[in-house]
Design a protein around this motif. Structure first.
Motif, PDB file in Angstrom:
ATOM      1  N   ALA A  51      -0.175   6.058  -9.093  1.00  0.00           N
ATOM      2  CA  ALA A  51      -0.994   5.497  -9.518  1.00  0.00           C
ATOM      3  C   ALA A  51      -0.877   3.966 -10.525  1.00  0.00           C
ATOM      4  CB  ALA A  51      -1.225   6.098 -11.070  1.00  0.00           C
ATOM      5  N   VAL A  52       0.442   4.177 -10.277  1.00  0.00           N
ATOM      6  CA  VAL A  52       0.888   2.284 -10.816  1.00  0.00           C
ATOM      7  C   VAL A  52       0.670   0.949  -9.947  1.00  0.00           C
ATOM      8  CG1 VAL A  52       3.663   0.945 -11.323  1.00  0.00           C
ATOM      9  CG2 VAL A  52       2.862   3.065 -12.367  1.00  0.00           C
ATOM     10  N   ILE A  53       1.244   2.195  -8.814  1.00  0.00           N
ATOM     11  CA  ILE A  53       0.488   1.075  -6.782  1.00  0.00           C
ATOM     12  C   ILE A  53      -0.625   0.384  -7.134  1.00  0.00           C
ATOM     13  CG2 ILE A  53       1.342   0.234  -4.837  1.00  0.00           C
ATOM     14  CD1 ILE A  53       2.795   2.847  -4.828  1.00  0.00           C
ATOM     15  N   ARG A  75      -3.118   0.817  -9.787  1.00  0.00           N
ATOM     16  CA  ARG A  75      -3.388   0.087 -10.799  1.00  0.00           C
ATOM     17  C   ARG A  75      -4.014  -1.221 -10.514  1.00  0.00           C
ATOM     18  NH1 ARG A  75      -2.846   1.752 -16.782  1.00  0.00           N
ATOM     19  NH2 ARG A  75      -1.197   0.728 -17.016  1.00  0.00           N
ATOM     20  N   TYR A  76      -2.443  -1.560  -9.566  1.00  0.00           N
ATOM     21  CA  TYR A  76      -2.478  -3.082  -9.136  1.00  0.00           C
ATOM     22  C   TYR A  76      -2.809  -3.279  -7.872  1.00  0.00           C
ATOM     23  CZ  TYR A  76      -0.033  -7.446  -9.652  1.00  0.00           C
ATOM     24  OH  TYR A  76      -0.304  -8.956  -9.717  1.00  0.00           O
ATOM     25  N   ILE A  77      -3.167  -2.605  -7.277  1.00  0.00           N
ATOM     26  CA  ILE A  77      -4.746  -2.889  -5.528  1.00  0.00           C
ATOM     27  C   ILE A  77      -6.212  -3.160  -6.469  1.00  0.00           C
ATOM     28  CG2 ILE A  77      -5.131  -1.821  -4.257  1.00  0.00           C
ATOM     29  CD1 ILE A  77      -2.822  -0.227  -3.169  1.00  0.00           C
ATOM     30  N   LYS A 110      -7.951  -9.596 -11.000  1.00  0.00           N
ATOM     31  CA  LYS A 110      -7.952 -10.687 -10.666  1.00  0.00           C
ATOM     32  C   LYS A 110      -6.563 -11.033 -10.202  1.00  0.00           C
ATOM     33  CE  LYS A 110      -8.232 -13.662 -15.433  1.00  0.00           C
ATOM     34  NZ  LYS A 110      -7.349 -13.429 -16.685  1.00  0.00           N
ATOM     35  N   PHE A 111      -5.559  -9.896 -10.147  1.00  0.00           N
ATOM     36  CA  PHE A 111      -4.912 -10.523  -9.198  1.00  0.00           C
ATOM     37  C   PHE A 111      -4.587  -9.689  -7.622  1.00  0.00           C
ATOM     38  CE2 PHE A 111      -3.281 -11.539 -13.712  1.00  0.00           C
ATOM     39  CZ  PHE A 111      -3.025 -12.737 -13.014  1.00  0.00           C
ATOM     40  N   LEU A 171      -4.451  -6.636  -4.887  1.00  0.00           N
ATOM     41  CA  LEU A 171      -4.875  -7.035  -2.847  1.00  0.00           C
ATOM     42  C   LEU A 171      -6.347  -6.756  -2.719  1.00  0.00           C
ATOM     43  CD1 LEU A 171      -1.627  -5.120  -1.600  1.00  0.00           C
ATOM     44  CD2 LEU A 171      -2.049  -7.182  -2.591  1.00  0.00           C
ATOM     45  N   TYR A 212      -8.253  -9.916  -2.983  1.00  0.00           N
ATOM     46  CA  TYR A 212      -8.071 -10.583  -2.110  1.00  0.00           C
ATOM     47  C   TYR A 212      -8.324 -10.365  -0.768  1.00  0.00           C
ATOM     48  CZ  TYR A 212      -5.074 -13.578   0.092  1.00  0.00           C
ATOM     49  OH  TYR A 212      -4.881 -14.204   1.014  1.00  0.00           O
ATOM     50  N   SER A 254     -12.366 -11.155  -0.690  1.00  0.00           N
ATOM     51  CA  SER A 254     -12.692 -12.398  -1.696  1.00  0.00           C
ATOM     52  C   SER A 254     -13.037 -13.341   0.448  1.00  0.00           C
ATOM     53  CB  SER A 254     -11.420 -13.251  -1.857  1.00  0.00           C
ATOM     54  OG  SER A 254     -10.365 -13.455  -1.277  1.00  0.00           O
ATOM     55  N   TRP A 286      -6.897   9.134   0.074  1.00  0.00           N
ATOM     56  CA  TRP A 286      -5.625   8.220   0.619  1.00  0.00           C
ATOM     57  C   TRP A 286      -4.012   8.862   0.600  1.00  0.00           C
ATOM     58  CZ3 TRP A 286      -0.973   6.763  -1.737  1.00  0.00           C
ATOM     59  CH2 TRP A 286      -0.261   5.296  -0.871  1.00  0.00           C
TER      60      TRP A 286
END
Lengths: 297, 269
Positions: free
Chosen positions: A127-129, A131-133, A137-138, A140, A143, A146, A172
């Motif tokens: 979940a930590v990973i 949440r960032y994916i 804004k930042f 993956l 990105y 885009s 996943w």
């Protein structure tokens, strides 16, 4: 045979079964019955200090539940997760199993380990990973999108996208498990069935439709059953990713039960939620087994 | 040609499985704030181990790690003993009501564990076991799935071996200890991995019964960290690495037994 029968006595039966059945009885069967009675009481934070404060309230908890829009929201979300996430994850598992099982595949065991890796890892870390994916804004994902000229999406913050995002993460994480069971099922299909189908000119789709799918049916029934039971117990994903938000769009039955029972200590009410979940799972299992029986006739 | 396309497909799926982990590892070595950039960085500009230092020096990670290891290790030993004894009894002892009892256990698999959580919590609270390792170890002692695994495997052991041991005067317990257990070694390893990993990764139950920071397991500590340090992405990644690395290593070393166990569980009688 008779040697075994005559020398087995109740003493050793108790010795061997006692610890396991004792533990299952005390920590499983008795609590199930206790929870059933609890769901008819107003057991709350005051009763926690002194059980005498709990009163019998009949069906009041269940009635409160039926009138509560948050419960219906949680129910709807859970069904969304089960009915969309379940079939999706089974389909992905089957495709991955067929890819791995193909005679073309080299380095099979390496691919199998890699596909299985998400299954064994701790959900909170995953979940930590993710949440960032999913970061608006930042992340993956935005990105990558885009490059396709898709403007950034707030995956976990948007009420429409939050549940699909959790479903993709769950697929996943889980698909490798059922993939292994499907591989076992595929390996049990006799090779000569495919050979004679090819002699008769069946194309790959026909082979899949008329040999693979019917021969895999018992495996698929088992997998569907286990997946549905598991997916109804959806909890950790929304707990760590969204806390049930935004706007309760990812609140699941178990998360709702946890919040009511262990955050607000409305344990009688929470027990009623748990029992509704039990009844739903029971009905889903019965329907599955019924379909399986009819299918085999 | 077809073969190449097939392997490209396999590799794409493999990348989708791996990239999140590789990125986690890479980000855990980035300096604070480096993940907050667009476009995202895939490799640390300045390699640092400061986040691992912070975890161990300031955030008590060693203690959570120890909790996780002790709880998972003890749960595994207890589960091996209790479930193998019951599995052996269901496979090889003859007594009245055995089949019925086994069917009841199998049917109970449809009852979701969440139903039992409220009463079990109250029981443990009455016994004063909340915030102790026992709150996890005792309710998890026996597992229906574990009993099922051992029974299925033990059924394939020929009765003649047991009879031979009996002729030599072995008691039921000696048969179990000297004949059954050594022959069941592969399935015992399987059950050990299942239990260890299941306990290591478990979230809901430890969240309920371990409220004291000192008793946290790694997943609970990590979830707690997520609440307090939500901006420190690199630190969170280091915490995730510490949580999943032991389990990934264990899986890679013992994967044969793990996969065998899933296949056995998936085969219908």
């Amino acid at each position: 045979m008779s040697a075994i029968r005559s020398s087995t006595h109740w003493g050793s039966v108790f010795l061997f079964l006692g610890p396991a059945l004792g533990a299952i009885g005390v920590f499983f069967f008795i609590p199930v019955i206790a929870a059933f009675f609890m769901s008819f009481t107003d057991f709350d934070i005051y009763s926690l200090g002194n059980w005498d404060f709990a009163r019998f309230v009949g069906f009041a908890n269940y009635q409160k539940l039926m009138e509560n829009p948050v419960f219906w929201q949680a129910l709807k979300n859970t069904f969304y997760f089960v009915l969309v996430g379940g079939p999706l994850s089974i389909a992905v598992s089957l495709m991955a199993a067929m890819m791995l099982n193909s005679p073309l595949t080299k380095l099979r065991s390496m691919f199998r380990v890699v596909y299985f890796l998400p299954v064994v890892t701790t959900l909170v870390a995953v979940a930590v990973i993710w949440r960032y994916i999913y970061h608006p804004k930042f992340g993956l994902l935005n990105y990558g999108l885009s490059f396709l000229d898709i403007s950034p999406v707030d995956w976990l913050g948007d009420p429409f996208w939050a549940m699909p995002s959790l479903i993709i993460m769950a697929v996943w994480k889980n698909f490798g498990y059922n993939m292994i069971i499907f591989i076992a099922g595929l390996q049990n299909i006799p090779k000569d069935l495919y050979e004679s189908a090819m002699l008769e000119g069946a194309n790959p789709w026909q082979q899949f439709r008329y040999i693979t799918l019917p021969m895999l049916a018992p495996t698929t029934v088992f997998i569907t059953l286990m997946t549905i039971i598991g997916y109804f117990q959806f909890f950790a994903e929304p707990y760590v990713m969204t806390q049930g938000g935004p706007l309760n769009e990812t609140l699941s039955i178990v998360l709702y039960m946890y919040q009511e029972g262990f955050r607000w200590w409305n344990m009688g009410f929470s027990a009623a939620i748990a029992f509704v979940l039990f009844i739903i799972i029971f009905i889903a299992t019965a329907i599955q087994l019924r379909l399986q029986k009819e299918g085999s006739h | 040609m077809k073969k190449t396309l097939h392997h490209i497909g396999l590799s794409i799926v493999a990348m989708i499985c791996l990239i999140p982990f590789l990125w986690m590892l890479s980000a855990s070595f980035m300096t604070a704030g480096e993940t907050g950039q667009f476009p995202p960085r895939f490799w640390p500009e300045h390699f640092t181990i400061e986040h691992y230092r912070t975890l161990f020096d300031r955030l008590n990670l060693a203690r959570y790690f120890l909790n996780s290891v002790l709880i998972s290790g003890a749960a595994t030993l207890i589960s091996l003993l209790v479930n193998s004894m019951a599995g052996y009894a269901f496979a090889k002892l003859k007594f009245r009501g055995k089949e019925g009892l086994f069917k009841v256990l199998m049917a109970a698999l449809v009852i979701p564990g969440q139903v039992t959580m409220l009463p079990v919590f109250l029981m443990l609270k009455e016994m004063g076991l909340i915030n102790t390792y026992w709150a996890i170890l005792i309710p998890g002692m026996a597992s229906i799935f574990g009993i099922f695994l051992i029974r299925q495997y033990a059924l394939s052991i020929p009765d003649s071996l047991i009879e031979a041991a009996r002729m030599d005067g072995a008691t039921d317990f000696q048969v179990y200890w000297k004949v059954i257990l050594p022959l069941c070694k592969p399935i015992l390893i399987t059950l050990a991995i299942f239990t260890f990993m299941g306990t290591w990764n478990d979230f809901l139950w430890p969240l309920i019964v371990l409220n004291d920071q000192e008793m946290y397991t790694l997943p609970i500590a990590l979830a707690n960290l997520m609440g307090e340090h939500v901006q420190d992405t690199e630190l969170m990644m280091a915490g995730s690495v510490m949580t999943v690395l032991p389990i990934i290593i264990l899986f890679i070393v013992l994967q044969k037994y793990y996969i065998q166990g899933i296949m056995m569980g998936g085969v219908k009688e």
